[in-house]
Design an enzyme around this catalytic site. Structure first.
Site, PDB file in Angstrom:
ATOM      1  N   CYS A  64      -6.415  -6.747  76.360  1.00  0.00           N
ATOM      2  CA  CYS A  64      -7.106  -7.207  75.163  1.00  0.00           C
ATOM      3  C   CYS A  64      -6.791  -6.296  73.996  1.00  0.00           C
ATOM      4  CB  CYS A  64      -8.615  -7.282  75.393  1.00  0.00           C
ATOM      5  SG  CYS A  64      -9.385  -5.667  75.654  1.00  0.00           S
ATOM      6  N   CYS A  85      -7.335  -2.538  74.297  1.00  0.00           N
ATOM      7  CA  CYS A  85      -6.263  -1.792  74.970  1.00  0.00           C
ATOM      8  C   CYS A  85      -5.190  -1.396  73.965  1.00  0.00           C
ATOM      9  CB  CYS A  85      -5.639  -2.636  76.082  1.00  0.00           C
ATOM     10  SG  CYS A  85      -6.807  -3.233  77.324  1.00  0.00           S
ATOM     11  N   ASP A 104      19.530 -15.651  42.461  1.00  0.00           N
ATOM     12  CA  ASP A 104      20.797 -15.236  41.874  1.00  0.00           C
ATOM     13  C   ASP A 104      21.664 -16.494  41.786  1.00  0.00           C
ATOM     14  OD1 ASP A 104      23.104 -13.566  41.202  1.00  0.00           O
ATOM     15  OD2 ASP A 104      23.773 -14.004  43.236  1.00  0.00           O
ATOM     16  N   ASP A 143      22.670 -12.487  47.427  1.00  0.00           N
ATOM     17  CA  ASP A 143      23.652 -12.264  48.491  1.00  0.00           C
ATOM     18  C   ASP A 143      24.536 -11.056  48.256  1.00  0.00           C
ATOM     19  OD1 ASP A 143      25.131 -13.257  46.332  1.00  0.00           O
ATOM     20  OD2 ASP A 143      26.612 -14.184  47.665  1.00  0.00           O
ATOM     21  N   ASP A 172      22.289  -7.396  44.149  1.00  0.00           N
ATOM     22  CA  ASP A 172      20.978  -8.040  44.306  1.00  0.00           C
ATOM     23  C   ASP A 172      20.005  -7.185  45.110  1.00  0.00           C
ATOM     24  OD1 ASP A 172      21.802 -10.381  42.957  1.00  0.00           O
ATOM     25  OD2 ASP A 172      22.753 -11.127  44.783  1.00  0.00           O
TER      26      ASP A 172
END
Length: 757
Positions: free
Chosen positions: A28, A31, A445, A647, A651
């Site tokens: 649980c 723990c 972009d 990409d 960026d």
């Protein structure tokens, strides 16, 4: 035994190492908190995160070693083991071990059910007015193995929790079932010691509660088995990825093909792949041509044509044509292994909302114990009935369920990230997943993200007396020796239209202006307005057309003849191609009420033309690479939650400063490592998909937490007021965890729609 630190694709700060551990025995959220506290107390640990659903711990720190971390976990009463980077936890071995444990758990459930069945039948008979309950000693004989053999795991786990100064679900179960079993045994002994037949003054045998303890344990064992099966299904995406890699490879050495284990393949080896086989390594095609199914990597169903020089990825399928592949990456360095690590990392990470749940779970068990004690005291004091007081307190103990609280968030994240990965969307961590659902603005972009990033010829405008074909042939001939992107675009068009280029003599690149050379004895120039102005040539009637093309975002080159005649032959206009999915991407965002913004270094004319074509709301043009992050900051200052899509290396700062960074895998590694989400194919339409899976996953998290909290808020008072018997309370407790996991599993059917809704 020495343990090595786990290498990851996103290394921590210099001098720090990362370790992944598998944790066995957690039941649980309490723990989880216990293990995290133990790991954080280890000197040198700066960060420790434990996930109940994956049963894994991720530790970051300096000066650490695996033995120390394992020992720290062992002291909490749980078992730990390191997970090597080359052997992800969801590998075939781990899957086989999980199946064995599941079979063992099912066997225990069936034995417990068989022993409890006569007790359940007797209880049902009592409710129907029939006396079919087995004799007391037979009830004892049936319930005791269930309590102390099949239920021994609860005692062990409870003892470890108490020894560590904490509480957990097992402690509640152990106390509650022991109380019911102990009360029944006491009443049975009283009857026996009286030696006068029935122990009660009414002449009837006392009611025993063995069915409560036995059926409680049976229900809880059944619930834990169903829960483990459901959790196993949440890792289906990881198992599917792991199964993509073949076990063997056909390696060509000294002209002879040898079939070897894939682990023995080395960089530089030539691997032969036949049609229908999976490619076992990352590499580059040396010989052969054919199409390759890369859907496992990109989510794109159409095969990709491969020829010598083409890159291929391990796990993809050679559809047709025999390929000889030179190995460039093996083992943990392959793209497939990196994807598995990224998905596992996301599934093991914690969403910010989970930290609040962890704080609640840390005090949950002590509070429940207090409520049970108060319930017992109140019923005994007010009603004077010890049996009723004990049974009501037992109901309070067993209906409380910290398991559902601990499972609601991680199971939804596991299933959501796994489903996204199957469709080419890799989510780095749970924080990115949680933030993405609230995005209000997406900043794109332009080049390489919304457009292909490869210029093409859009217009050929010859001067009077010059044919279109001649203009194209001369331009292509002059640029045969150039590797400039514009030159390649001209040659590509000439090849497509059958305009045969001829050799050029005296080729010369004119920096920043264009090129010159001799073609068929004619001295030619191809370049900018400036180049023509330097040679004294007038643009003539084409100037107005050139102005219009440049205003629409086109790049214009002029072809002129310097000798034997001095004249303008025509102009060639270039434009970047908008990606096929770009319009759908923007439309899908608009359909969800999300603003689309373009951030680019291109001119206002070029950026505006693309924006108008795609329907983008705002444009930030002529932005220097270092200033893109400032644009993101400006949007955030307006109160927007911003996702940045890019990409390139330029960026990366903007991706890092955005609330959510989304990188195209067709771009640079720097962008992918900076972003929280990576799109495995360069399709901007997946942007809406990534936001959609985030929204749906977050909805499942909220649903799971609502039902977990509501269950306890409603169930505990009902049990304390005596409206729930221990058996019903135990069944409800078992059902709560299973229902939370089952609700999360509905995400397995998610797939990105073209509308993003």
């Amino acid at each position: 035994m020495a343990y090595a630190a786990i290498r990851t694709d996103n290394p921590p700060d210099a001098g720090q190492a990362e370790f992944d551990l598998s944790i066995e025995g957690m039941t649980c959220a309490s723990c989880v908190g216990r293990v995290e506290k133990a790991l954080r107390r280890v000197p040198g640990v700066t960060e420790a995160s434990v996930n109940l659903a994956t049963e894994r711990a991720h530790v970051v720190g300096s000066g650490l070693d695996g033995e120390t971390l394992v020992a720290a976990v062992d002291r909490t009463g749980f078992r730990a083991a390191p997970i090597a980077a080359e052997e992800p936890s969801a590998g075939r071995k781990a899957v086989a071990e999980a199946r064995d444990r599941s079979r063992q758990d099912l066997t225990r459930v069936m034995i417990a059910a068989a022993l409890s069945l006569p007790l359940v039948a007797g209880m049902a008979g009592d409710m129907a007015g029939l006396d079919v309950m087995p004799p007391g000693w037979l009830q004892f004989a049936l319930a005791t193995p269930v309590q102390f053999w099949l239920g021994w795991r609860f005692y062990v786990a409870a003892f470890k929790a108490v020894r560590a100064g904490a509480g957990n679900m097992d402690l509640l179960v152990a106390i509650g079932t022991s109380a019911a079993w102990g009360l029944s045994t006491y009443l049975l002994l009283v009857q026996y010691m009286a030696a006068l037949g029935p122990a009660d003054h009414g002449g009837h045998a006392p009611h025993l509660y063995y069915e409560a303890s036995a059926v409680l344990i049976t229900f809880i064992l059944l619930g834990k088995w169903l829960e483990s099966r459901a959790k196993g299904q949440t890792a289906a995406a990881i198992r599917a990825l792991m199964d993509l890699r073949p076990d063997t490879a056909r390696v060509r050495r000294d002209g002879v093909e040898h079939e070897v284990a894939v682990e023995r393949v080395r960089v530089g080896d030539i691997v032969v792949v036949r049609p229908g086989e999976r490619i076992p390594v990352d590499g580059r095609v040396r010989e052969g041509e054919g199409s390759v199914d890369e859907s496992m990597l990109t989510g794109e169903s159409l095969p990709v044509e491969k020829a010598p020089g083409s890159a291929v990825t391990g796990g993809s399928i050679d559809v047709d044509g025999m390929l000889a592949v030179e190995t460039t990456a093996v083992g943990s360095e392959t793209m497939l292994a990196r994807i598995v690590r990224m998905v596992e990392g996301a599934q093991a990470s914690k969403a910010p909302i989970q930290r609040t749940v962890d704080r609640v779970s840390a005090v949950f068990v002590p509070i429940v114990l207090v409520i049970a004690a108060v319930t017992f005291a109140a019923w005994w004091a007010l009603g004077g009935d010890l049996e009723a007081a004990i049974l009501t307190a037992v109901s309070v103990l067993v209906i409380a369920c910290p398991c559902a609280l601990g499972l609601a968030t991680p199971t939804a994240i596991m299933v959501g990230t796994g489903s996204a990965a199957r469709h080419g969307i890799l989510i780095k961590d749970a924080e990115a997943l949680e933030r993405a659902h609230a995005v209000t603005t997406v900043a794109f972009d332009k080049t390489g993200t919304l457009t292909e990033g490869k210029p093409r010829v859009t217009d050929l405008v010859p001067s009077a007396g010059v044919g279109r074909g001649e203009l194209l042939r001369l331009a292509a001939s002059l640029q045969q020796g150039s590797e400039h992107p514009l030159a390649r675009a001209v040659r590509d068009l000439a090849g497509a239209e059958g305009a045969a280029a001829v050799p050029a003599a005296g080729f010369k690149a004119l920096a920043g202006r264009g090129v010159s050379g001799r073609v068929e004895g004619r001295s030619l120039l191809l370049g900018t307005r400036r180049l023509l102005a330097e040679t004294g040539l007038s643009l003539g009637a084409l100037e107005q057309r050139a102005d219009a093309l440049e205003a629409s975002g086109r790049t214009v080159s002029w072809l002129a003849e310097a000798a034997p005649q001095s004249r303008v032959l025509g102009l060639v206009a270039f434009g970047d191609t908008v990606k096929a999915g770009a319009r759908e991407a923007v439309a899908a965002l608009h359909a969800r009420g999300i603003e689309a913004v373009m951030v680019t270094g291109d001119s206002a004319g070029a950026a505006g033309a693309v924006a108008r074509e795609l329907g983008i709301d705002r444009v930030f043009a002529e932005v220097l690479p270092g200033d893109k992050a400032d644009v993101v900051a400006r949007l955030k200052a307006e109160g927007k939650t911003v996702a940045m899509v890019g990409d390139g290396i330029n960026d990366a700062p903007a991706l890092a400063s955005a609330d959510v960074g989304i990188a195209m895998a067709t771009g640079t590694d720097v962008a992918m490592h900076t972003a929280g989400v990576t799109l495995m194919r360069g399709d901007p339409a997946l942007v809406a998909g990534s936001l959609d899976v985030s929204r749906r996953t977050y909805a499942k998290i909220r649903q799971g937490l609502f039902w977990a909290f509501a269950y306890n808020v409603v169930g505990i008072p009902l049990a304390a007021l005596g409206y729930l018997s221990p058996v019903l309370a135990g069944a409800a407790m078992a059902l709560s965890s299973v229902s939370v996991v089952a609700n999360a599993l509905t995400l397995r059917g998610w797939m990105p729609t073209r509308s993003g809704r």
